[in-house]
Design an enzyme around this catalytic site. Structure first.
Site, short mmCIF file in Angstrom:
data_model
loop_
_atom_site.label_atom_id
_atom_site.label_comp_id
_atom_site.label_asym_id
_atom_site.label_seq_id
_atom_site.Cartn_x
_atom_site.Cartn_y
_atom_site.Cartn_z
CE LYS A 152 0.77 2.40 1.77
NZ LYS A 152 -0.23 1.37 1.54
CG ASP A 185 -1.00 -0.90 -1.27
OD1 ASP A 185 -0.40 -1.84 -0.70
OD2 ASP A 185 -0.85 0.29 -0.97
#
Ligand code: ATR
Length: 281
Positions: free
Chosen positions: A69, A105
């Site tokens: 990420k 997220d």
């Protein structure tokens, strides 16, 4: 001429257990789109080449998961404000040949809370953990007007995150000692507790990041873990009389927000949830 199938996917290492293909393919089916979503296990030394190949092939977008990420950002042409704040990307969209990074997220978590009736504006939210997931969720919570507190086993990491939020957003975040006593003492000042640690995740399903004694029935407890669906923390919280929220909502909503970015359309969250729940049994 027949329309080409648009390709999507998720990259990570390992990636075998990802539920994203099932969830996104269910969404494409519901939307009647000629799209397909696959999981790609990419070794660290192949990451750059993989990303470059996405530009050439018929790729429209992909998700990024552990451990890439942060690393992925080196290979993108630009990233949105949210990803810059968090310093991590979980969604990449191909705009022509350009790769643009986003992070869904934190929004996924806040949407899951909202869906369960917990609007966090003005609420006192205690996050357990200060890892990758906590970073995304903490920035979003502060952006949405929550009063945030963070507690982490390694206190220094919580302090660094708190300092960073203060610098970037000008908002104070209280750091709470990760001890039985401190957590118990702070609980009367908590409306929503969110576990972002990996404690309680399969296979160590009998551990909980916080003792049952520290919980109070007035607190809404969310665990972002979805394997198992009901963690020890959620079982304890239920026994205590708390409202509980499992990790499926966040999984579905972070995926749904990725879809919204890629397709510019309202995501079919109920079909996505159904597909995930069928798999998780
Ligand atoms: P993720 O990307 O899922 O957030 P991560 O970045 O590895 O994963 O973060 C894991 C989080 O779980 C961290 O907050 C970690 O605490 P430390 O910063 O002290 O490592 C927390 N964690 C993992 N195992 C733990 C344990 N046994 N007890 C308490 N916290 C734990």
């Amino acid at each position: 001429m027949e329309e080409k199938t648009r390709l999507f996917g998720v990259i990570g290492h390992p990636i075998k257990h990802s539920l994203s293909p099932i969830m996104h393919n269910a969404a494409f089916k519901k939307l009647g789109l000629r799209c397909s979503y696959s999981a790609f296990d990419v070794a660290p030394e192949d990451l750059e080449a993989f990303v470059e190949r996405c530009r050439e092939n018929n790729f429209s977008g992909f998700n990024v998961t552990v451990p890439y990420k942060e690393k992925i950002m080196e290979y993108l042409d630009s990233v949105d404000e949210n990803s810059k704040l968090i310093n991590a990307v979980n969604t990449v969209k191909l705009e022509g040949r350009l790769l643009v990074g986003y992070n869904t997220d934190g929004l996924g978590c806040v949407k899951a809370l909202g869906e369960a009736g917990e609007k966090i504006k003005g609420k006192r939210v205690l996050l357990l953990g200060a890892g990758g997931a906590a970073r995304a969720i903490s920035f979003q919570c502060v952006l949405e007007g929550a009063e945030l507190m963070i507690s982490n086993r390694t206190m220094m990491k919580a302090m660094d995150l708190s300092k960073e939020i203060k610098e970037k957003l000008g908002r104070r975040v209280l750091v709470v000692n990760y001890s039985e006593k401190s957590l118990k003492d702070i609980m009367p000042c908590v409306d929503v507790l969110v576990n972002t640690t990996t404690v309680g995740m399969h296979p160590k399903i009998h551990s909980s990041p916080i003792s049952m004694e520290a919980l109070r029935k007035e607190v809404t407890v969310m665990d972002i873990i979805y394997n198992p669906l009901e963690t020890q923390l959620l079982r304890n919280a239920k026994k205590k009389g708390c409202k509980t929220i499992n990790g499926v909502g966040m999984l579905v909503h972070q995926g749904a927000e990725s879809l919204r970015i890629w397709l510019n359309t309202k995501p079919p969250t109920e079909e996505m949830r159904k597909a995930v729940m069928e798999k998780l049994g």
